[in-house]
Design an enzyme around this catalytic site. Sequence first.
Site, PDB file in Angstrom:
ATOM      1  N   LYS A  18       0.844  -1.202   0.000  1.00  0.00           N
ATOM      2  CA  LYS A  18       0.000   0.000   0.000  1.00  0.00           C
ATOM      3  C   LYS A  18       0.875   1.246   0.000  1.00  0.00           C
ATOM      4  O   LYS A  18       1.888   1.300   0.704  1.00  0.00           O
ATOM      5  CB  LYS A  18      -0.893  -0.028   1.251  1.00  0.00           C
ATOM      6  CG  LYS A  18      -1.897   1.099   1.336  1.00  0.00           C
ATOM      7  CD  LYS A  18      -2.739   0.970   2.602  1.00  0.00           C
ATOM      8  CE  LYS A  18      -3.818   2.017   2.705  1.00  0.00           C
ATOM      9  NZ  LYS A  18      -4.635   1.851   3.933  1.00  0.00           N
ATOM     10  N   SER A  64      -9.529   1.975   3.202  1.00  0.00           N
ATOM     11  CA  SER A  64      -8.666   2.681   2.281  1.00  0.00           C
ATOM     12  C   SER A  64      -7.710   1.776   1.502  1.00  0.00           C
ATOM     13  O   SER A  64      -7.213   2.190   0.463  1.00  0.00           O
ATOM     14  CB  SER A  64      -7.851   3.721   3.044  1.00  0.00           C
ATOM     15  OG  SER A  64      -7.011   3.103   3.998  1.00  0.00           O
ATOM     16  N   SER A  99      -9.609  -0.364   7.455  1.00  0.00           N
ATOM     17  CA  SER A  99      -9.070  -0.169   6.107  1.00  0.00           C
ATOM     18  C   SER A  99      -8.400  -1.392   5.472  1.00  0.00           C
ATOM     19  O   SER A  99      -8.068  -1.355   4.297  1.00  0.00           O
ATOM     20  CB  SER A  99      -8.080   0.995   6.094  1.00  0.00           C
ATOM     21  OG  SER A  99      -8.776   2.215   6.041  1.00  0.00           O
TER      22      SER A  99
END
Lengths: 495, 96
Positions: free
Chosen positions: A81, A156, A180
Site C-alpha cells: 500500500k 482505504s 481499512s
Amino acid sequence: MNTTELCYLSIHVALDLLRRGALSARELTQAYLERIAALDGLLHAYITVTAEEALEQARRADERRAHGEDAPLLGIPLAIKDVICTRGVRTTCGSRILENFVPPYDATVVVRLRQAGAVLLGKTNTDEFTMGSSTEHSAFFTTANPWDLERVPGGSSGGSAAAVAAGCAMGALGSDTGGSVRQPAALCGVVGLKPTYGRVSRYGLVAHGSSLDQIGVLTRDVHDAALLLRAIAGRDPHDATSLDAPVPDYVQEMLQDTGLRGVKVGVPREYFIAGIEPGVESAVREALRVMEEAGANLIEVSLPHTQYGIPIYYLIATAEASSNLARYDGVRYGLRVEGTDMWQTFFRTRALGFGREVKRRIMLGTYALSAGYYDAYYLKAQKARTLLRQDFERALQRVDVLACPTTPGVAFRIGQKLDDPLQMYLSDVFTVSLNLVGMCGISVPCGFADGLPVGLQLMGPPLGEAILLRIAHAYQQRTEWHTYRPPLPIQALGG
Amino acid sequence: MPKLSLQEVEYIAQLARLGLSDEEKELLREQLSAILEYAAVINQLDTHNVEPMTSVLPLCNVMRPDATAPGLTLDEALCNAPAVQDDQFRVQVILE
C-alpha cells in the site's frame, strides 16, 4: 500453466512449486507484470508499478535458490500500500502533497519482506492518507472493484484488495486504522487480517491515527495470511509501541486444525441490526451455521457500547490525524506553494496539497482538540473508548472469538456516498471498534449477495492472531468461497 | 447543537493553518455541524469515574540503550526538500 493460473496460485502452493524447481520466480513475476499491464488500465489498483526492480528481485531470488538457499517468501510477488515507505520508490499516500516523495528508507515491514525474499511489484492505491472507505478520496484515481467495475473496492486499502482479488498480486500489505484492511477485503472477496495494535511495527507507515494504526495483510486464503504475518510481526526497536511478545509460528499453529469442536464463538447481538443488507446477514448467518455444524458453540453476547463506536472513532482518529498532518508544511519534504511570507506558504501549501476529505478531518480533529471543546469531544471520546474496551474484555472472557459481518453492505457504486461524509463513515460501523480496543480481527469471504462478495469478521483478544487464523482456516477448509474469481473481461487479457 | 458559524470555521482553519475557499468554508459549516451533531450522542454516556484511554497498550515510557547508530546521511535527509541552501532546509524570512 497459463498466466491466469499462475496469477491465482496461492502463496503456499507457489512456494512449494518454487522449492521443487517446478516454477521460477522470474516466470511468476513476469506473469504478474503481464497481468497488471493487461488489467490495471481497468482496475487502477496500482499507483506505481516497479517492473524493473521486481524482475531484478526475481532474478536474485532464482539465483539464491540455484545456490541452495531458501527463505520464507523467496520469489513471491507482493504489493505494498502506498502509505508504507519504500526506499527509492515514490510513496504518495494518495496525496498531491506527497506526489513526488521518495523515501530515503524502508519501513520495517518492507525490510522484513525483503529479508524473507519477497518480490515487490509496486505500490497500491489508497484514499488520501488512508482517510476513506472507497479509494474515491485518492488524489489520483478511484480503484474499481474487480467483481463489478462500476463499484468501489472499499478502502482505504482498496488498491491492495483489488490487486489481490484480480490476480494482480499474490498478496499485499495494507494498513487498518478503522477497518481499512478488513472492509476492502470483504468488498473484494479476499482475506484481510488486522493484527493486534503493537504486533507489527509501524515504523515507516505514514501516520494517520497513531493510537489506532496497524499494518495488516491481504491474501486469497488464510494460510497465506499466516505466512505474511509470520514474516512481518515482532518487536522493532524503531517503534516503541511494538510489542516485545514472542511471535508464534502462525502457519504451524493454523495447520493444527483440530476442527471447531468446543470452540466458543460469540455472536454480538449489536452487530445484527436493522440497516444491514439482507443478503449480507444471510451469508453471515450461514457461515455461523457451518461453524456450528463443525462443532463450534455459538453463544450470544452483547457489546452494549457498539452504537458509540463511530462517533468515538471519528473524534479520536481525526484529532490524532490533525496533529499528525501538521508536519506537511512544505519545509522538509513534499509540495511547497510559496506565498508572500512563511505563514501564507503554510496556508497555500496545505490548501492545494490536501483533498477535501483530509481537510474535513483536519478541521474536525482540530475542533475536537480546541480550547472549549476538548473536554466535551476529545476527552469524552477517550473515556467512552475505555467503556468500549471493557465491553470486549467482558465478552472475550466468555468466548474465544467474536463473529459478525465485516460490513453492513456489499460494495457500493462509485459516487454513491461521495457527497455524504456521514454515510461514508457509517460503512465502517462494524470495523472501527476493533481499532479502538486494539485487538485483532480477520475478514474472510463467506458468500455473495447480488453477485458481490460478503465478508465474515472474526475478532479475537490481544495477541490472539493464532487462534483467529486457526478458526478462519478451519472455516475455509469447509467452504469454497475463497476460491471464486471475479469475472474480469477476457479481451483485456488479450484473449 | 446550533450550526457552526462562519467565524468558527475560519477560526478552526486558522488553528490548522489550512487555506479554504469561501465555498469550502460554507460546505464545511454544513458538514461539520452534521457530523458534530451526530457525535454528540456520546454525551448520553455516564463517564464519571471512567479513566480516559490514550493507548491500548500497558506501556509507559519505553527506553532504549543510549548508543549511537547510523542515521540518514545529509543528502538523504535533504533529498525531498522543496528548497535547500548550504546543506540546510531553506525557508522564508521570519524575522526582519
